[in-house]
Write a protein that holds these residues in place. Structure first.
Motif, PDB file in Angstrom:
ATOM      1  N   ILE A   1       0.670  -1.230  -0.129  1.00 33.26           N
ATOM      2  CA  ILE A   1       0.179   0.140  -0.148  1.00 33.26           C
ATOM      3  C   ILE A   1       0.678   1.256   0.024  1.00 33.26           C
ATOM      4  O   ILE A   1       0.789   2.229  -0.645  1.00 33.26           O
ATOM      5  CB  ILE A   1      -1.050  -0.074   1.126  1.00 33.26           C
ATOM      6  N   LYS A   2       1.832   1.297   0.895  1.00 35.89           N
ATOM      7  CA  LYS A   2       2.759   2.604   0.876  1.00 35.89           C
ATOM      8  C   LYS A   2       3.467   2.605  -0.340  1.00 35.89           C
ATOM      9  O   LYS A   2       3.560   3.768  -1.024  1.00 35.89           O
ATOM     10  CB  LYS A   2       3.826   2.217   1.889  1.00 35.89           C
ATOM     11  N   ASN A   3       4.081   1.704  -1.114  1.00 35.96           N
ATOM     12  CA  ASN A   3       4.579   1.761  -2.565  1.00 35.96           C
ATOM     13  C   ASN A   3       3.683   2.214  -3.219  1.00 35.96           C
ATOM     14  O   ASN A   3       4.156   3.130  -4.381  1.00 35.96           O
ATOM     15  CB  ASN A   3       5.031   0.252  -2.725  1.00 35.96           C
ATOM     16  N   ALA A   4       2.371   1.642  -3.414  1.00 38.27           N
ATOM     17  CA  ALA A   4       1.604   2.271  -4.509  1.00 38.27           C
ATOM     18  C   ALA A   4       1.351   3.841  -4.454  1.00 38.27           C
ATOM     19  O   ALA A   4       1.007   4.362  -5.336  1.00 38.27           O
ATOM     20  CB  ALA A   4       0.137   1.409  -3.979  1.00 38.27           C
ATOM     21  N   ILE A   5       1.300   4.211  -3.109  1.00 37.19           N
ATOM     22  CA  ILE A   5       0.685   5.593  -2.727  1.00 37.19           C
ATOM     23  C   ILE A   5       2.030   6.466  -3.270  1.00 37.19           C
ATOM     24  O   ILE A   5       2.053   7.389  -3.901  1.00 37.19           O
ATOM     25  CB  ILE A   5       0.534   5.894  -1.303  1.00 37.19           C
ATOM     26  N   ASP A   6       3.331   5.973  -2.866  1.00 38.44           N
ATOM     27  CA  ASP A   6       4.448   6.483  -3.003  1.00 38.44           C
ATOM     28  C   ASP A   6       4.787   6.816  -4.515  1.00 38.44           C
ATOM     29  O   ASP A   6       5.321   7.729  -5.029  1.00 38.44           O
ATOM     30  CB  ASP A   6       5.651   6.153  -2.322  1.00 38.44           C
ATOM     31  N   MET A   7       4.563   5.809  -5.154  1.00 36.85           N
ATOM     32  CA  MET A   7       5.055   5.521  -6.599  1.00 36.85           C
ATOM     33  C   MET A   7       3.743   6.002  -7.518  1.00 36.85           C
ATOM     34  O   MET A   7       3.996   6.014  -8.868  1.00 36.85           O
ATOM     35  CB  MET A   7       5.264   4.222  -7.176  1.00 36.85           C
ATOM     36  N   LYS A   8       2.780   6.649  -7.092  1.00 37.51           N
ATOM     37  CA  LYS A   8       1.475   7.059  -7.778  1.00 37.51           C
ATOM     38  C   LYS A   8       0.908   5.884  -8.729  1.00 37.51           C
ATOM     39  O   LYS A   8       0.908   6.329  -9.874  1.00 37.51           O
ATOM     40  CB  LYS A   8       1.688   8.391  -8.315  1.00 37.51           C
ATOM     41  N   MET A   9       0.988   4.641  -8.069  1.00 31.78           N
ATOM     42  CA  MET A   9       0.430   3.531  -9.170  1.00 31.78           C
ATOM     43  C   MET A   9      -1.068   3.667  -9.388  1.00 31.78           C
ATOM     44  O   MET A   9      -1.729   2.739  -8.598  1.00 31.78           O
ATOM     45  CB  MET A   9       0.861   2.366  -8.631  1.00 31.78           C
ATOM     46  N   TYR A  10      -1.867   4.425  -9.908  1.00 28.49           N
ATOM     47  CA  TYR A  10      -3.303   4.686 -10.190  1.00 28.49           C
ATOM     48  C   TYR A  10      -3.532   4.062 -11.179  1.00 28.49           C
ATOM     49  O   TYR A  10      -2.926   3.785 -12.395  1.00 28.49           O
ATOM     50  CB  TYR A  10      -3.504   5.967 -10.250  1.00 28.49           C
ATOM     51  N   GLY A  11      -4.911   3.379 -11.413  1.00 27.09           N
ATOM     52  CA  GLY A  11      -5.183   2.296 -12.144  1.00 27.09           C
ATOM     53  C   GLY A  11      -4.672   1.125 -12.561  1.00 27.09           C
ATOM     54  O   GLY A  11      -4.846   0.454 -13.748  1.00 27.09           O
ATOM     55  N   ILE A  12      -3.944   0.745 -11.575  1.00 28.20           N
ATOM     56  CA  ILE A  12      -3.345  -0.831 -11.623  1.00 28.20           C
ATOM     57  C   ILE A  12      -3.713  -1.410 -10.517  1.00 28.20           C
ATOM     58  O   ILE A  12      -3.853  -1.195  -9.490  1.00 28.20           O
ATOM     59  CB  ILE A  12      -1.864  -0.384 -11.633  1.00 28.20           C
ATOM     60  N   ASN A  13      -4.010  -2.853 -10.905  1.00 31.10           N
ATOM     61  CA  ASN A  13      -4.129  -3.724  -9.615  1.00 31.10           C
ATOM     62  C   ASN A  13      -2.996  -4.174  -8.975  1.00 31.10           C
ATOM     63  O   ASN A  13      -2.127  -4.592  -9.494  1.00 31.10           O
ATOM     64  CB  ASN A  13      -5.127  -5.111 -10.390  1.00 31.10           C
ATOM     65  N   ILE A  14      -3.201  -3.902  -7.724  1.00 31.36           N
ATOM     66  CA  ILE A  14      -2.173  -4.246  -6.762  1.00 31.36           C
ATOM     67  C   ILE A  14      -2.560  -5.251  -5.661  1.00 31.36           C
ATOM     68  O   ILE A  14      -3.686  -4.781  -5.099  1.00 31.36           O
ATOM     69  CB  ILE A  14      -1.404  -2.917  -6.319  1.00 31.36           C
ATOM     70  N   CYS A  15      -1.828  -6.150  -5.335  1.00 30.02           N
ATOM     71  CA  CYS A  15      -2.309  -7.069  -4.211  1.00 30.02           C
ATOM     72  C   CYS A  15      -1.966  -6.455  -3.059  1.00 30.02           C
ATOM     73  O   CYS A  15      -0.820  -6.384  -2.621  1.00 30.02           O
ATOM     74  CB  CYS A  15      -1.582  -8.476  -4.672  1.00 30.02           C
ATOM     75  N   ILE A  16      -2.849  -6.243  -2.209  1.00 23.09           N
ATOM     76  CA  ILE A  16      -2.724  -5.450  -0.928  1.00 23.09           C
ATOM     77  C   ILE A  16      -3.016  -6.271   0.174  1.00 23.09           C
ATOM     78  O   ILE A  16      -2.779  -5.979   1.353  1.00 23.09           O
ATOM     79  CB  ILE A  16      -3.617  -4.343  -0.950  1.00 23.09           C
ATOM     80  N   ALA A  17      -3.632  -7.571  -0.023  1.00 23.63           N
ATOM     81  CA  ALA A  17      -4.007  -8.283   1.139  1.00 23.63           C
ATOM     82  C   ALA A  17      -4.087  -9.895   0.453  1.00 23.63           C
ATOM     83  O   ALA A  17      -4.415 -10.133  -0.562  1.00 23.63           O
ATOM     84  CB  ALA A  17      -5.176  -8.365   1.676  1.00 23.63           C
ATOM     85  N   SER A  18      -3.609 -10.903   0.985  1.00 19.50           N
ATOM     86  CA  SER A  18      -3.554 -12.377   0.792  1.00 19.50           C
ATOM     87  C   SER A  18      -4.295 -13.173   1.992  1.00 19.50           C
ATOM     88  O   SER A  18      -4.191 -12.865   3.076  1.00 19.50           O
ATOM     89  CB  SER A  18      -1.946 -12.687   0.606  1.00 19.50           C
ATOM     90  N   TRP A  19      -4.797 -14.089   1.471  1.00 14.92           N
ATOM     91  CA  TRP A  19      -5.463 -15.219   2.570  1.00 14.92           C
ATOM     92  C   TRP A  19      -4.484 -16.329   3.047  1.00 14.92           C
ATOM     93  O   TRP A  19      -3.406 -16.349   2.204  1.00 14.92           O
ATOM     94  CB  TRP A  19      -6.719 -15.457   1.711  1.00 14.92           C
ATOM     95  N   THR A  20      -4.891 -17.121   3.774  1.00 15.45           N
ATOM     96  CA  THR A  20      -4.032 -18.073   4.162  1.00 15.45           C
ATOM     97  C   THR A  20      -4.770 -19.247   3.818  1.00 15.45           C
ATOM     98  O   THR A  20      -5.902 -19.463   4.315  1.00 15.45           O
ATOM     99  CB  THR A  20      -3.663 -18.050   5.546  1.00 15.45           C
ATOM    100  N   ALA A  21      -4.520 -20.133   2.835  1.00 17.41           N
ATOM    101  CA  ALA A  21      -5.051 -21.456   2.393  1.00 17.41           C
ATOM    102  C   ALA A  21      -5.129 -22.329   3.746  1.00 17.41           C
ATOM    103  O   ALA A  21      -4.480 -22.417   4.402  1.00 17.41           O
ATOM    104  CB  ALA A  21      -4.447 -21.840   1.346  1.00 17.41           C
ATOM    105  N   PRO A  22      -6.432 -22.936   3.718  1.00 19.96           N
ATOM    106  CA  PRO A  22      -6.222 -24.095   4.512  1.00 19.96           C
ATOM    107  C   PRO A  22      -5.408 -25.218   4.285  1.00 19.96           C
ATOM    108  O   PRO A  22      -5.089 -25.519   3.253  1.00 19.96           O
ATOM    109  CB  PRO A  22      -7.887 -24.484   4.599  1.00 19.96           C
ATOM    110  N   ILE A  23      -4.962 -26.113   5.472  1.00 18.82           N
ATOM    111  CA  ILE A  23      -4.076 -27.078   4.974  1.00 18.82           C
ATOM    112  C   ILE A  23      -4.977 -28.300   5.334  1.00 18.82           C
ATOM    113  O   ILE A  23      -5.562 -28.340   6.541  1.00 18.82           O
ATOM    114  CB  ILE A  23      -2.900 -27.282   5.930  1.00 18.82           C
ATOM    115  N   ASN A  24      -5.591 -29.049   4.394  1.00 19.82           N
ATOM    116  CA  ASN A  24      -6.187 -30.357   4.317  1.00 19.82           C
ATOM    117  C   ASN A  24      -5.770 -31.316   5.110  1.00 19.82           C
ATOM    118  O   ASN A  24      -4.389 -31.479   5.189  1.00 19.82           O
ATOM    119  CB  ASN A  24      -6.963 -30.655   3.215  1.00 19.82           C
ATOM    120  N   GLY A  25      -6.525 -32.042   5.990  1.00 16.50           N
ATOM    121  CA  GLY A  25      -5.942 -33.344   6.658  1.00 16.50           C
ATOM    122  C   GLY A  25      -5.715 -34.429   5.815  1.00 16.50           C
ATOM    123  O   GLY A  25      -6.241 -34.462   4.619  1.00 16.50           O
ATOM    124  N   ILE A  26      -4.894 -35.324   6.250  1.00 15.02           N
ATOM    125  CA  ILE A  26      -4.671 -36.409   5.412  1.00 15.02           C
ATOM    126  C   ILE A  26      -5.407 -37.847   5.875  1.00 15.02           C
ATOM    127  O   ILE A  26      -5.506 -37.752   7.044  1.00 15.02           O
ATOM    128  CB  ILE A  26      -2.954 -36.788   5.694  1.00 15.02           C
TER     129      ILE A  26
END
Length: 171
Positions: free
Chosen positions: A14-39
């Motif tokens: 987020i800080k880089n997008a604001i500082d570099m004025k990256m407007y109109g570009i899709n930027i990943c600002i959050a990621s999920w944590t995938a579940p680990i399935n049981g065996i």
């Protein structure tokens, strides 16, 4: 806040997008944590399920044509198979902070046949008697008595059995 994103936020992106004025570009600002399935639990057998009538070969490669392998002697307490328990896995988390459930492992389906038993902790299938080990109708069984329907001759080969042998024909 408008999108209810509260988990896995990348403050640096987020800080880089604001500082570099990256407007109109899709930027990943959050990621999920995938579940680990049981065996799933499983069972690994120490013996073949298939019964093959053929001359037995020893460790040195010598074939004994009189022993056709129709008897698999097994002693009480011998481990027939080892059972691994299923695992729970771990849940994940989406970017809104909701828990993403994992798939929980399923226990192994173990058929306990006649003359066999599960160990106290449920991790081993063991012979509960001395006898002949066979795989019959989806489970291992240990027969204390060996029944020969016909004659004991060249077709059966020599029989070395630790239990009682009943022969319907002649010897």
């Amino acid at each position: 806040n408008e999108k209810s994103i509260s988990y896995g936020i990348d403050e640096e992106a987020i800080k880089n997008a604001i500082d570099m004025k990256m407007y109109g570009i899709n930027i990943c600002i959050a990621s999920w944590t995938a579940p680990i399935n049981g065996i799933d639990g499983e069972i690994k057998y120490n013996f073949d399920k298939d019964s093959v009538v053929a001359p037995v070969e020893d460790e040195s490669g010598t074939v004994d044509y009189k022993n056709l392998g129709i008897v698999k002697n097994i002693y009480k307490g011998t481990v027939i198979g080892t059972i691994s328990m299923p695992t729970e896995g771990e849940p994940g988390m989406d970017i809104t902070g909701r828990v993403v459930p994992q798939h929980i492992g399923v226990p192994a389906r173990v058929n306990v046949g006649q003359g066999t038993a599960l160990s106290e902790d449920g991790t081993e299938l063991v012979a509960s008697v001395d006898g002949n080990l066979r795989y019959l109708n989806g489970s291992f069984v240990v027969e204390e008595e060996l029944f020969i329907k016909g004659d004991v001759d060249v077709a059966t080969g020599n029989i070395d059995f630790i239990g009682t042998i009943r022969v319907k024909g002649s010897v």
